[in-house]
Design a protein around this motif. Sequence first.
Motif, PDB file in Angstrom:
ATOM      1  N   ASN A   1      -5.692   6.994   5.133  1.00 18.86           N
ATOM      2  CA  ASN A   1      -5.745   7.663   6.508  1.00 18.86           C
ATOM      3  C   ASN A   1      -6.459   6.731   7.465  1.00 18.86           C
ATOM      4  O   ASN A   1      -6.940   5.551   7.124  1.00 18.86           O
ATOM      5  CB  ASN A   1      -6.234   9.021   6.467  1.00 18.86           C
ATOM      6  N   ASP A   2      -6.503   7.209   8.691  1.00 25.55           N
ATOM      7  CA  ASP A   2      -7.201   6.036   9.720  1.00 25.55           C
ATOM      8  C   ASP A   2      -8.650   7.049  10.084  1.00 25.55           C
ATOM      9  O   ASP A   2      -9.214   7.218  11.401  1.00 25.55           O
ATOM     10  CB  ASP A   2      -6.443   5.946  10.782  1.00 25.55           C
ATOM     11  N   ALA A   3      -9.270   7.491   9.263  1.00 26.22           N
ATOM     12  CA  ALA A   3     -10.234   8.341   9.471  1.00 26.22           C
ATOM     13  C   ALA A   3     -11.707   7.336   9.789  1.00 26.22           C
ATOM     14  O   ALA A   3     -12.809   7.754  10.410  1.00 26.22           O
ATOM     15  CB  ALA A   3     -10.943   9.017   8.294  1.00 26.22           C
ATOM     16  N   HIS A   4     -11.416   5.989   9.629  1.00 21.84           N
ATOM     17  CA  HIS A   4     -12.731   4.874   9.955  1.00 21.84           C
ATOM     18  C   HIS A   4     -11.999   3.864  10.879  1.00 21.84           C
ATOM     19  O   HIS A   4     -11.783   2.705  10.474  1.00 21.84           O
ATOM     20  CB  HIS A   4     -12.859   4.497   8.699  1.00 21.84           C
ATOM     21  N   PRO A   5     -12.033   4.090  12.071  1.00 28.11           N
ATOM     22  CA  PRO A   5     -11.583   3.208  13.291  1.00 28.11           C
ATOM     23  C   PRO A   5     -12.381   1.861  12.910  1.00 28.11           C
ATOM     24  O   PRO A   5     -13.450   1.859  12.853  1.00 28.11           O
ATOM     25  CB  PRO A   5     -11.787   3.879  14.456  1.00 28.11           C
ATOM     26  N   GLY A   6     -11.728   0.935  13.083  1.00 29.50           N
ATOM     27  CA  GLY A   6     -12.415  -0.622  12.971  1.00 29.50           C
ATOM     28  C   GLY A   6     -12.559  -0.901  11.455  1.00 29.50           C
ATOM     29  O   GLY A   6     -13.066  -2.205  11.296  1.00 29.50           O
ATOM     30  N   ALA A   7     -12.145  -0.332  10.427  1.00 34.91           N
ATOM     31  CA  ALA A   7     -12.346  -0.539   9.194  1.00 34.91           C
ATOM     32  C   ALA A   7     -11.109  -0.888   8.475  1.00 34.91           C
ATOM     33  O   ALA A   7     -10.130  -0.363   8.882  1.00 34.91           O
ATOM     34  CB  ALA A   7     -12.943   0.512   8.303  1.00 34.91           C
ATOM     35  N   ALA A   8     -11.068  -1.844   7.822  1.00 38.57           N
ATOM     36  CA  ALA A   8     -10.015  -2.337   6.935  1.00 38.57           C
ATOM     37  C   ALA A   8      -9.894  -1.670   5.794  1.00 38.57           C
ATOM     38  O   ALA A   8      -8.714  -1.462   5.148  1.00 38.57           O
ATOM     39  CB  ALA A   8      -9.913  -3.991   6.538  1.00 38.57           C
ATOM     40  N   ALA A   9     -11.249  -1.249   5.216  1.00 41.43           N
ATOM     41  CA  ALA A   9     -11.179  -0.116   4.236  1.00 41.43           C
ATOM     42  C   ALA A   9     -12.513   0.101   3.932  1.00 41.43           C
ATOM     43  O   ALA A   9     -13.630  -0.404   4.607  1.00 41.43           O
ATOM     44  CB  ALA A   9     -10.836  -1.048   2.682  1.00 41.43           C
ATOM     45  N   VAL A  10     -12.716   1.409   3.400  1.00 40.73           N
ATOM     46  CA  VAL A  10     -13.920   1.925   3.046  1.00 40.73           C
ATOM     47  C   VAL A  10     -14.309   1.931   1.709  1.00 40.73           C
ATOM     48  O   VAL A  10     -13.185   2.751   0.731  1.00 40.73           O
ATOM     49  CB  VAL A  10     -14.375   3.355   3.649  1.00 40.73           C
ATOM     50  N   VAL A  11     -15.242   1.569   0.912  1.00 38.23           N
ATOM     51  CA  VAL A  11     -15.263   1.504  -0.407  1.00 38.23           C
ATOM     52  C   VAL A  11     -16.900   2.204  -0.680  1.00 38.23           C
ATOM     53  O   VAL A  11     -18.042   1.495  -0.356  1.00 38.23           O
ATOM     54  CB  VAL A  11     -15.337  -0.048  -1.122  1.00 38.23           C
ATOM     55  N   GLY A  12     -16.998   3.194  -1.505  1.00 40.48           N
ATOM     56  CA  GLY A  12     -18.470   3.668  -1.678  1.00 40.48           C
ATOM     57  C   GLY A  12     -18.972   4.117  -0.402  1.00 40.48           C
ATOM     58  O   GLY A  12     -20.219   3.918  -0.563  1.00 40.48           O
ATOM     59  N   GLY A  13     -18.498   4.026   0.652  1.00 44.01           N
ATOM     60  CA  GLY A  13     -19.133   4.638   1.908  1.00 44.01           C
ATOM     61  C   GLY A  13     -19.374   3.479   2.743  1.00 44.01           C
ATOM     62  O   GLY A  13     -19.748   3.641   4.037  1.00 44.01           O
ATOM     63  N   ASP A  14     -19.173   2.336   2.108  1.00 40.63           N
ATOM     64  CA  ASP A  14     -19.310   1.016   2.673  1.00 40.63           C
ATOM     65  C   ASP A  14     -17.910   0.527   3.530  1.00 40.63           C
ATOM     66  O   ASP A  14     -17.013   0.503   2.842  1.00 40.63           O
ATOM     67  CB  ASP A  14     -19.944   0.055   1.881  1.00 40.63           C
ATOM     68  N   ARG A  15     -18.302   0.222   4.643  1.00 42.16           N
ATOM     69  CA  ARG A  15     -17.041  -0.553   5.473  1.00 42.16           C
ATOM     70  C   ARG A  15     -16.835  -1.873   5.330  1.00 42.16           C
ATOM     71  O   ARG A  15     -17.729  -2.614   5.324  1.00 42.16           O
ATOM     72  CB  ARG A  15     -17.521   0.082   6.844  1.00 42.16           C
ATOM     73  N   ILE A  16     -15.654  -2.037   5.144  1.00 41.60           N
ATOM     74  CA  ILE A  16     -15.144  -3.585   5.050  1.00 41.60           C
ATOM     75  C   ILE A  16     -14.378  -3.529   6.477  1.00 41.60           C
ATOM     76  O   ILE A  16     -13.363  -3.038   6.524  1.00 41.60           O
ATOM     77  CB  ILE A  16     -14.228  -3.869   3.993  1.00 41.60           C
ATOM     78  N   THR A  17     -15.089  -3.982   7.441  1.00 41.30           N
ATOM     79  CA  THR A  17     -14.386  -4.015   8.912  1.00 41.30           C
ATOM     80  C   THR A  17     -13.276  -4.954   9.022  1.00 41.30           C
ATOM     81  O   THR A  17     -13.491  -5.985   8.262  1.00 41.30           O
ATOM     82  CB  THR A  17     -15.481  -4.657   9.836  1.00 41.30           C
ATOM     83  N   VAL A  18     -12.593  -4.992   9.971  1.00 41.81           N
ATOM     84  CA  VAL A  18     -11.451  -5.763  10.395  1.00 41.81           C
ATOM     85  C   VAL A  18     -12.079  -6.998  10.536  1.00 41.81           C
ATOM     86  O   VAL A  18     -11.382  -8.120  10.015  1.00 41.81           O
ATOM     87  CB  VAL A  18     -10.614  -5.024  11.504  1.00 41.81           C
ATOM     88  N   SER A  19     -13.031  -7.079  11.366  1.00 48.52           N
ATOM     89  CA  SER A  19     -13.718  -8.259  11.711  1.00 48.52           C
ATOM     90  C   SER A  19     -14.309  -9.012  10.607  1.00 48.52           C
ATOM     91  O   SER A  19     -14.076 -10.397  10.637  1.00 48.52           O
ATOM     92  CB  SER A  19     -14.987  -8.038  12.560  1.00 48.52           C
ATOM     93  N   GLN A  20     -14.860  -8.453   9.589  1.00 40.50           N
ATOM     94  CA  GLN A  20     -15.294  -9.164   8.311  1.00 40.50           C
ATOM     95  C   GLN A  20     -14.030  -9.614   7.604  1.00 40.50           C
ATOM     96  O   GLN A  20     -14.143 -10.709   7.037  1.00 40.50           O
ATOM     97  CB  GLN A  20     -16.038  -8.100   7.318  1.00 40.50           C
ATOM     98  N   LEU A  21     -13.036  -8.723   7.499  1.00 43.55           N
ATOM     99  CA  LEU A  21     -11.860  -9.443   6.837  1.00 43.55           C
ATOM    100  C   LEU A  21     -11.320 -10.567   7.558  1.00 43.55           C
ATOM    101  O   LEU A  21     -10.845 -11.732   6.832  1.00 43.55           O
ATOM    102  CB  LEU A  21     -10.692  -8.412   6.891  1.00 43.55           C
ATOM    103  N   GLU A  22     -11.079 -10.546   8.868  1.00 43.67           N
ATOM    104  CA  GLU A  22     -10.621 -11.653   9.605  1.00 43.67           C
ATOM    105  C   GLU A  22     -11.582 -13.087   9.473  1.00 43.67           C
ATOM    106  O   GLU A  22     -11.031 -14.047   9.353  1.00 43.67           O
ATOM    107  CB  GLU A  22     -10.566 -11.394  11.216  1.00 43.67           C
ATOM    108  N   ASN A  23     -12.878 -12.789   9.350  1.00 43.53           N
ATOM    109  CA  ASN A  23     -13.817 -13.772   9.222  1.00 43.53           C
ATOM    110  C   ASN A  23     -13.671 -14.594   7.781  1.00 43.53           C
ATOM    111  O   ASN A  23     -13.606 -15.694   7.681  1.00 43.53           O
ATOM    112  CB  ASN A  23     -15.137 -13.401   9.354  1.00 43.53           C
TER     113      ASN A  23
END
Length: 215
Positions: free
Chosen positions: A27-49
Amino acid sequence: MHRRRRTAFLLSAALVTAAPLLTACGNDAHPGAAAVVGGDRITVSQLENRVNEVRSAQRAATTGEAQYEQAIAKSGGLTRDTLHVMVLDRVLHRAAQDAGVTVTRKEVQSFRGELEKQAGDSKALEVAWLQQYGVAPERLDDNLRVQIEAQKLASALGTDTSQPAFWKALSEASKKLGVDLNPRYGDWDVEKSSRVDAKLPWLREVTPSGSKETA
């Protein structure tokens, strides 16, 4: 290569079939996140970096635009594959923690030293890892830590990385963490074994010796 090294690298083949051990809400419950693992966000920005690190390294390691384009063509699914790797890394680390497994910096440096001798020198190893596995030089030590962590986890479980017991541990860690994947990057389907086509640079068997891409 020692058996300890060879066993760790067996993970690459298993990842292709075992990746669906991870689950996602999709789902898209976490705007700006590419994924959420164990409550920790992997942001789109981190992924792009992370993707840009590889692209920059590929640019620096190639001569001319044609050669760079060839490098990109060989890693066209880099964004999704990189996210896959970032998630799997966290799942493995959780499984290792649950088993009381740790990896020291000394172990990583020792392993790297052995590989550098095989490759010729540090630069040669970095180039080989980049070209063959899409690992940027600044992420090499992290990748080696994952290799060692996987093997030590398997040893702690009395098995090896190709056996069901190892993957069961990852599955249990995955369930504890939960993986909420942004639909933009796909979905994890345990029953249908989705994403098995991903070519993962996370772990690979190895003997050391911008254009746009679809997300």
